[in-house]
Design a protein around this motif. Structure first.
Motif, PDB file in Angstrom:
ATOM      1  N   ARG A 430      60.456  75.692  26.364  1.00 10.96           N
ATOM      2  CA  ARG A 430      62.006  75.650  26.275  1.00 10.96           C
ATOM      3  C   ARG A 430      61.581  76.873  25.029  1.00 10.96           C
ATOM      4  N   ALA A 431      61.385  75.876  23.612  1.00 15.43           N
ATOM      5  CA  ALA A 431      61.154  77.160  22.505  1.00 15.43           C
ATOM      6  C   ALA A 431      60.511  78.212  22.617  1.00 15.43           C
ATOM      7  N   ALA A 432      59.359  78.024  22.798  1.00 11.90           N
ATOM      8  CA  ALA A 432      58.206  78.555  22.998  1.00 11.90           C
ATOM      9  C   ALA A 432      59.054  80.045  23.842  1.00 11.90           C
ATOM     10  N   ASP A 433      60.028  80.041  24.568  1.00 14.98           N
ATOM     11  CA  ASP A 433      59.971  80.929  25.711  1.00 14.98           C
ATOM     12  C   ASP A 433      61.811  81.783  25.056  1.00 14.98           C
ATOM     13  N   LEU A 434      61.701  80.995  23.723  1.00 15.18           N
ATOM     14  CA  LEU A 434      63.111  81.905  23.544  1.00 15.18           C
ATOM     15  C   LEU A 434      63.500  82.038  21.870  1.00 15.18           C
ATOM     16  N   LEU A 435      61.636  81.780  21.054  1.00 18.73           N
ATOM     17  CA  LEU A 435      61.386  82.215  20.104  1.00 18.73           C
ATOM     18  C   LEU A 435      60.483  83.592  20.195  1.00 18.73           C
ATOM     19  N   PRO A 436      60.931  83.904  18.931  1.00 19.43           N
ATOM     20  CA  PRO A 436      60.089  85.610  19.100  1.00 19.43           C
ATOM     21  C   PRO A 436      58.325  85.341  18.818  1.00 19.43           C
ATOM     22  N   VAL A 437      57.899  85.902  19.707  1.00 21.23           N
ATOM     23  CA  VAL A 437      56.712  85.644  20.051  1.00 21.23           C
ATOM     24  C   VAL A 437      55.717  85.910  18.190  1.00 21.23           C
ATOM     25  N   GLY A 438      55.282  85.747  18.583  1.00 25.64           N
ATOM     26  CA  GLY A 438      54.169  84.996  16.811  1.00 25.64           C
ATOM     27  C   GLY A 438      55.177  84.646  15.430  1.00 25.64           C
ATOM     28  N   SER A 439      56.283  84.479  14.991  1.00 28.30           N
ATOM     29  CA  SER A 439      57.229  83.408  14.558  1.00 28.30           C
ATOM     30  C   SER A 439      56.424  82.089  14.284  1.00 28.30           C
ATOM     31  N   PRO A 440      56.959  81.562  13.216  1.00 30.65           N
ATOM     32  CA  PRO A 440      56.049  80.106  12.558  1.00 30.65           C
ATOM     33  C   PRO A 440      57.009  78.783  13.615  1.00 30.65           C
ATOM     34  N   GLY A 441      58.324  79.669  13.945  1.00 27.54           N
ATOM     35  CA  GLY A 441      58.259  78.013  14.966  1.00 27.54           C
ATOM     36  C   GLY A 441      57.873  78.431  16.315  1.00 27.54           C
ATOM     37  N   TRP A 442      57.813  79.335  17.060  1.00 30.61           N
ATOM     38  CA  TRP A 442      56.455  79.948  18.428  1.00 30.61           C
ATOM     39  C   TRP A 442      55.744  79.586  18.428  1.00 30.61           C
ATOM     40  N   ARG A 443      54.817  79.465  16.770  1.00 31.29           N
ATOM     41  CA  ARG A 443      53.395  79.097  16.859  1.00 31.29           C
ATOM     42  C   ARG A 443      53.779  77.600  16.812  1.00 31.29           C
ATOM     43  N   ARG A 444      54.404  77.275  16.037  1.00 30.96           N
ATOM     44  CA  ARG A 444      54.692  75.506  16.074  1.00 30.96           C
ATOM     45  C   ARG A 444      54.462  74.738  16.841  1.00 30.96           C
ATOM     46  N   ALA A 445      55.648  75.829  18.364  1.00 33.72           N
ATOM     47  CA  ALA A 445      55.563  75.139  19.689  1.00 33.72           C
ATOM     48  C   ALA A 445      54.529  75.494  20.516  1.00 33.72           C
ATOM     49  N   GLN A 446      53.997  76.759  20.363  1.00 39.74           N
ATOM     50  CA  GLN A 446      52.283  76.527  20.987  1.00 39.74           C
ATOM     51  C   GLN A 446      51.560  75.432  20.668  1.00 39.74           C
ATOM     52  N   ASP A 447      51.259  74.649  19.466  1.00 49.05           N
ATOM     53  CA  ASP A 447      50.362  73.029  19.333  1.00 49.05           C
ATOM     54  C   ASP A 447      51.316  72.272  19.703  1.00 49.05           C
ATOM     55  N   MET A 448      52.847  72.265  20.148  1.00 54.11           N
ATOM     56  CA  MET A 448      52.875  71.404  20.567  1.00 54.11           C
ATOM     57  C   MET A 448      52.236  70.873  21.890  1.00 54.11           C
ATOM     58  N   ILE A 449      53.026  72.479  22.427  1.00 55.79           N
ATOM     59  CA  ILE A 449      52.593  71.839  24.128  1.00 55.79           C
ATOM     60  C   ILE A 449      50.938  72.026  24.085  1.00 55.79           C
ATOM     61  N   THR A 450      49.913  72.288  23.464  1.00 52.78           N
ATOM     62  CA  THR A 450      48.585  72.261  23.666  1.00 52.78           C
ATOM     63  C   THR A 450      48.695  70.602  23.593  1.00 52.78           C
ATOM     64  N   MET A 451      48.926  69.433  22.164  1.00 54.19           N
ATOM     65  CA  MET A 451      49.010  68.631  22.057  1.00 54.19           C
ATOM     66  C   MET A 451      49.409  67.744  23.385  1.00 54.19           C
ATOM     67  N   ALA A 452      50.829  68.334  23.521  1.00 51.16           N
ATOM     68  CA  ALA A 452      51.183  67.461  24.752  1.00 51.16           C
ATOM     69  C   ALA A 452      50.603  67.149  26.294  1.00 51.16           C
ATOM     70  N   ARG A 453      49.885  68.343  26.355  1.00 45.85           N
ATOM     71  CA  ARG A 453      49.264  69.073  27.366  1.00 45.85           C
ATOM     72  C   ARG A 453      47.999  67.648  27.563  1.00 45.85           C
ATOM     73  N   ARG A 454      46.762  68.143  26.440  1.00 44.27           N
ATOM     74  CA  ARG A 454      46.137  67.179  26.152  1.00 44.27           C
ATOM     75  C   ARG A 454      46.386  65.964  26.502  1.00 44.27           C
ATOM     76  N   ALA A 455      47.518  65.053  26.079  1.00 46.26           N
ATOM     77  CA  ALA A 455      47.699  64.118  25.821  1.00 46.26           C
ATOM     78  C   ALA A 455      48.586  63.490  27.375  1.00 46.26           C
ATOM     79  N   LEU A 456      48.803  64.177  27.952  1.00 50.03           N
ATOM     80  CA  LEU A 456      48.594  64.441  29.279  1.00 50.03           C
ATOM     81  C   LEU A 456      47.422  64.113  30.513  1.00 50.03           C
ATOM     82  N   LYS A 457      46.869  64.491  29.648  1.00 48.33           N
ATOM     83  CA  LYS A 457      45.856  64.412  30.556  1.00 48.33           C
ATOM     84  C   LYS A 457      45.255  63.295  30.315  1.00 48.33           C
ATOM     85  N   GLN A 458      44.746  62.218  29.142  1.00 43.31           N
ATOM     86  CA  GLN A 458      44.140  61.422  29.077  1.00 43.31           C
ATOM     87  C   GLN A 458      44.774  60.392  29.778  1.00 43.31           C
TER      88      GLN A 458
END
Ligand SMILES: [Zn+2]
Length: 458
Positions: A430-458
């Protein structure tokens, strides 16, 4: 933490206390008791106590050639006399350890022994056991509730199901040789730091006394008794080390204040008031009474004692912070914000005080206070990566300001602490959808998405 929650919690803690006892002396084992595993001991967050623990521990870390900032210290509300290392360089100390010790050198000895386990790489030898549960101890504990003595509310943070169970299976016992090695290294660190290495013997005697009082409860304590041999080896070593001088007046003051504060928050108020009668006009007695009155609750008397303390030490950020907490919990948000604001001026880099200020500001009726609360909470959460309550308040402030993306980002961050990957993924997306693309917050959201997907796969 609200009083109601505190009482409920204490009841629970004391009910299980008899079944807990100690594991290995200063060792790793003890929390692995099913009775306690359901909820786990809460983490106590308190700016003053954390600063005092660092004051005690940092010289030990330096003596061990360990950079102090690489070791995190956690205080657990658990009456069991124990301390342990988990997940790398995290030292956990139970309140039951601090309240049973008599001197700062004893506490130094305990921390030095745990530092010995870190430097000796004893935990790393169990890497195969911990790799699957990495960070689970921390996640479980942070999720269990970050309990603040000063200024923290109830943490309505869900525990990642089962994470405590996973974590506790990884808390394996050290071998007898590793305990001896940690003893030997520990006394050396205390001596190098200028303390009395012999104090650790007093700690071991307290442990031994407890074993004698409640024999046979803990299987680890049975198989690894506090042997005469271990004591004798340690005595030999200590005899060859410099004795060290008494603690500095400042160290002794802050240590005494920490113990007074903890005792007053953990003991029954009636007991505290009996032990610190009004006839005793010392600073420590006034502090103990102030906290006891607060817990009764008798806010008028608590406030009067706190004002007396502030008159004794007008520049003390922690007394002013505690007054802010009393005011906030009495529903006086404006006055609380003023107190916390003053405390934050005196300790501008103390994230827990900033978090209290942010919370007080959010509770005022002043609409302009929301933006200030947001700024203060953003800074608090940048300085302190383990405060889920501050992240919840930050999300609230952002939402009130109409910043839905930033609110979702803060909520995602909060869920990373409780280890619930699904909630992280939902909020970060949701954060990634709402925050400006490329902003620090958006990048942090991307990192968390990656982290969460990896955790869910395990
Ligand atoms: Zn140990």
């Amino acid at each position: 933490m609200r009083r109601g929650a505190m009482e409920a919690l204490l009841t629970g803690v004391f009910r299980t206390a008899a079944a807990l006892l100690i594991g290995c002396a200063l060792g790793l084992a003890a929390p692995a008791r099913p009775a306690a595993a359901a909820n786990g001991p809460p983490l106590i967050r308190d700016a003053e106590i954390e600063a005092t623990l660092r004051r005690v521990a940092d010289p030990i870390f330096r003596a061990a050639n360990v950079t102090p900032s690489t070791v995190d210290l956690y205080l657990l509300q658990d009456p069991e006399m124990n301390a342990f290392v988990a997940d790398g360089q995290n030292i956990f100390i139970n309140t039951g350890m601090i309240t049973r010790l008599d001197t700062i050198d004893e506490l130094r000895g305990v921390i030095a022994h745990e530092t010995g386990h870190i430097v000796g790489g004893h935990l790393a030898r169990r890497a195969q056991a911990t790799s699957g549960g990495r960070n689970m101890v921390l996640l479980g504990l942070l999720g269990a509730a970050a309990v603040g003595i000063a200024g923290a509310p109830d943490a309505s943070v869900a525990i990642a199901a089962g994470s405590q169970q996973v974590a506790r299976r990884n808390l394996l016992a050290y071998s007898r040789g590793e305990e001896a090695a940690a003893d030997q290294m520990g006394v050396r660190y205390v001596a190098t730091a200028g303390g009395d290495p012999g104090a650790i013997l007093d700690v071991l005697r307290i442990f031994r006394g407890q074993e004698a009082m409640m024999p046979g409860i803990d299987p680890y304590a049975q198989s690894h008794p506090m042997s005469v041999e271990r004591m004798a080896m340690l005595e030999d070593r200590i005899a060859k080390l410099p004795k060290g001088g008494p603690p500095s007046a400042e160290d002794a003051y802050w240590y005494g204040r920490m113990v007074t504060k903890l005792d007053a928050f953990l003991d029954r108020p009636a007991k505290t008031l009996r032990e610190h009668p009004v006839s005793d006009q010392s600073e420590m007695a006034a502090l103990a009474r102030s906290i006891a009155y607060y817990r009764l609750p008798d806010m008028a008397r608590a406030g009067a004692q706190m004002d007396a303390l502030i008159a004794m030490r007008p520049e003390d950020p922690y007394y002013i912070e505690l007054k802010g907490q009393f005011l906030l919990e009495s529903g006086k948000a404006e006055a609380a914000a003023a107190s916390y604001g003053r405390a934050a001026e005196l300790a501008p880099d103390e994230p827990l005080i900033l978090a209290g200020l942010g919370r007080a500001l959010l509770n005022t009726d002043d609409p302009d206070a929301t933006a200030r609360a947001r700024d203060v909470l953003a800074r608090a959460t940048r300085l302190d990566r383990r405060n889920p309550d501050a992240l919840r308040d930050l999300a609230l402030a952002e939402a009130r300001l109409g910043h839905e993306g930033a609110a979702a980002l803060a909520t995602a961050e909060r869920f990373t602490m409780t280890g619930d990957a699904r909630d992280v993924l939902r909020n970060a997306t949701r954060a990634a959808d709402l925050l400006p693309v490329g902003s620090p917050g958006w990048r942090r959201a991307q990192d968390m998405i990656t982290m969460a997907r990896r955790a869910l796969k395990q």
